[in-house]
Design a protein around this motif. Structure first.
Motif, PDB file in Angstrom:
ATOM      1  N   GLU A   1       0.851  -1.279  -0.087  1.00  0.00           N
ATOM      2  CA  GLU A   1       0.075   0.114   0.075  1.00  0.00           C
ATOM      3  C   GLU A   1       0.816   1.245   0.046  1.00  0.00           C
ATOM      4  O   GLU A   1       0.676   2.113  -0.530  1.00  0.00           O
TER       5      GLU A   1
ATOM      6  N   ARG B   1      -9.871  14.366   8.633  1.00  0.00           N
ATOM      7  CA  ARG B   1      -9.095  14.759   7.469  1.00  0.00           C
ATOM      8  C   ARG B   1      -8.514  16.185   7.436  1.00  0.00           C
ATOM      9  O   ARG B   1      -7.227  16.545   7.313  1.00  0.00           O
TER      10      ARG B   1
ATOM     11  N   LEU C   1      -0.638   6.796   4.988  1.00  0.00           N
ATOM     12  CA  LEU C   1      -1.386   6.311   3.976  1.00  0.00           C
ATOM     13  C   LEU C   1      -2.465   7.149   3.726  1.00  0.00           C
ATOM     14  O   LEU C   1      -3.051   7.377   2.470  1.00  0.00           O
ATOM     15  N   ASP C   2      -3.368   7.520   4.777  1.00  0.00           N
ATOM     16  CA  ASP C   2      -4.509   8.183   4.583  1.00  0.00           C
ATOM     17  C   ASP C   2      -4.312   9.493   4.289  1.00  0.00           C
ATOM     18  O   ASP C   2      -4.907  10.040   3.416  1.00  0.00           O
TER      19      ASP C   2
ATOM     20  N   ARG D   1       1.263   4.236  -3.033  1.00  0.00           N
ATOM     21  CA  ARG D   1       0.796   5.635  -2.658  1.00  0.00           C
ATOM     22  C   ARG D   1       2.180   6.387  -3.078  1.00  0.00           C
ATOM     23  O   ARG D   1       2.212   7.578  -2.850  1.00  0.00           O
TER      24      ARG D   1
ATOM     25  N   GLY E   1      -5.030  13.505  -2.426  1.00  0.00           N
ATOM     26  CA  GLY E   1      -5.270  13.139  -3.891  1.00  0.00           C
ATOM     27  C   GLY E   1      -4.328  12.911  -4.799  1.00  0.00           C
ATOM     28  O   GLY E   1      -4.232  13.238  -6.219  1.00  0.00           O
TER      29      GLY E   1
ATOM     30  N   ASP F   1      -3.905   9.649   0.447  1.00  0.00           N
ATOM     31  CA  ASP F   1      -5.084   9.356  -0.122  1.00  0.00           C
ATOM     32  C   ASP F   1      -6.184  10.770   0.011  1.00  0.00           C
ATOM     33  O   ASP F   1      -6.801  11.237  -0.798  1.00  0.00           O
ATOM     34  N   TRP F   2      -6.066  11.643   0.929  1.00  0.00           N
ATOM     35  CA  TRP F   2      -6.812  12.893   1.188  1.00  0.00           C
ATOM     36  C   TRP F   2      -6.002  13.888   0.460  1.00  0.00           C
ATOM     37  O   TRP F   2      -6.949  14.759  -0.057  1.00  0.00           O
TER      38      TRP F   2
END
Length: 330
Positions: free
Chosen positions: A71, A299, A323-324, A75, A330, A327-328
């Protein structure tokens, strides 16, 4: 007419009105390259056990850790920081399991290196997860840490990591002389390419509580205030950084991040080595708890906190939100 009697050219808000202007003029940016992901390792197979005090963070067996690394690679997160968490029966007074050739972290390093050669592998070098007493090294007869004996074991630990294929050794025990001892050991065993990331400025912080739960590393007696820094001290941080630079450190760290942004700024301005910051377990869990209670938006509050760390001067941020955050963003 200007009711504030200010000429119209002095209105900064004009540069905030349009989203494109805000993006164009933004002074600091977060990207995947800013983050390093900590991983807690345990023995076994197929284990992904959530840590009660760190919701959303897990202890992983090596096979599960490999999936987590996948993962991170997907990313474009550049690296991981490994911590070993062993059962009580494997602990002793010196933490000898930490330098075993077939130790947990050593096997994880080899597995990650074989599967994901593009991933930077950093291994935490300390003993609190491996000692029966929970302190960061060997203790003398009076219960104080014996730094000389601890340095010898740090050398053994660093060599074992290097032989397993680590990229960076990260000593975190605040042992005086630890960078020099590790550098000498790595060079003497033909591992001059291995970098040292020193936890040079590590405070005796209340924000480590959830980590001690995650790593089963709470001291069985006393505390670590005798070797970690006093939260009231600022000038001492410069001495710690200067010593580790003189001893051959390649990168330095400020830990924790949020309560010590002033220190991070100072270290960045006074030194020329890369400076990392660790957004520690308490910072992670505090944001989680507030968001779960409906008091903060997770977030936006996480990204704001990470941006504050970057703005203060961090070249990279160790965060459980890695990781989050990608993703946030983008």
């Amino acid at each position: 007419m200007n009711p504030r009697n200010l000429p119209s050219r002095h209105e900064p808000r004009r540069l905030r009105r349009h989203p494109a202007l805000r993006r164009m003029l933004r002074e600091h940016h977060l990207t995947a390259a800013d983050f390093l992901l900590p991983i807690f390792l345990v023995e076994g197979e197929g284990i992904r056990a959530e840590i009660s005090s760190m919701p959303g963070v897990f202890r992983h067996s090596i096979d599960s850790a490999l999936r987590l690394c996948a993962e991170a690679v997907a990313r474009e997160i550049p690296g991981v920081l490994l911590f070993g968490v062993i059962e009580a029966h494997g602990k002793d007074d010196t933490g000898s399991a930490s330098w075993a050739a077939e130790g947990l972290v050593q096997r994880a390093i080899r597995a990650i290196r074989a599967r994901y050669p593009q991933l930077l592998i950093i291994a935490d070098a300390c003993f609190c997860e491996y000692t029966a007493h929970g302190h960061c090294g060997v203790l003398d007869a009076g219960g104080d840490r014996d730094d000389y004996a601890t340095l010898e074991n740090l050398q053994r630990q660093a060599i074992s990591y290097a032989e397993a294929g680590v990229d960076v050794v990260a000593p975190s025990g605040m042992v005086d002389g630890m960078v020099m001892a590790i550098r000498e050991a790595l060079d003497a065993t033909q591992h001059p390419q291995i970098s040292i990331l020193s936890y040079a400025v590590k405070y005796a912080s209340a924000f480590y509580g959830p980590f001690r739960d995650a790593a089963d590393s709470a001291p069985q007696f006393g505390d670590r205030k005798g070797y970690q820094m006093d939260p009231a001290n600022r000038r001492e941080a410069f001495r710690e950084m200067a010593l580790d630079i003189q001893e051959g450190g390649d990168m330095v760290m400020v830990k924790p991040a949020m309560p010590y942004l002033d220190i991070l700024r100072d270290i960045r301005e006074r030194g020329d080595l890369p400076v990392l910051a660790y957004q520690v377990s308490g910072e992670y869990s505090m944001l989680q708890a507030a968001a779960r209670a409906g008091w903060l938006d997770l977030r936006s509050s996480v990204l704001e906190s990470l941006l504050g760390i970057k703005r203060a001067g961090a070249d990279a941020i160790i965060t459980y939100y890695a990781l989050d955050a990608v993703d946030w963003l983008g």
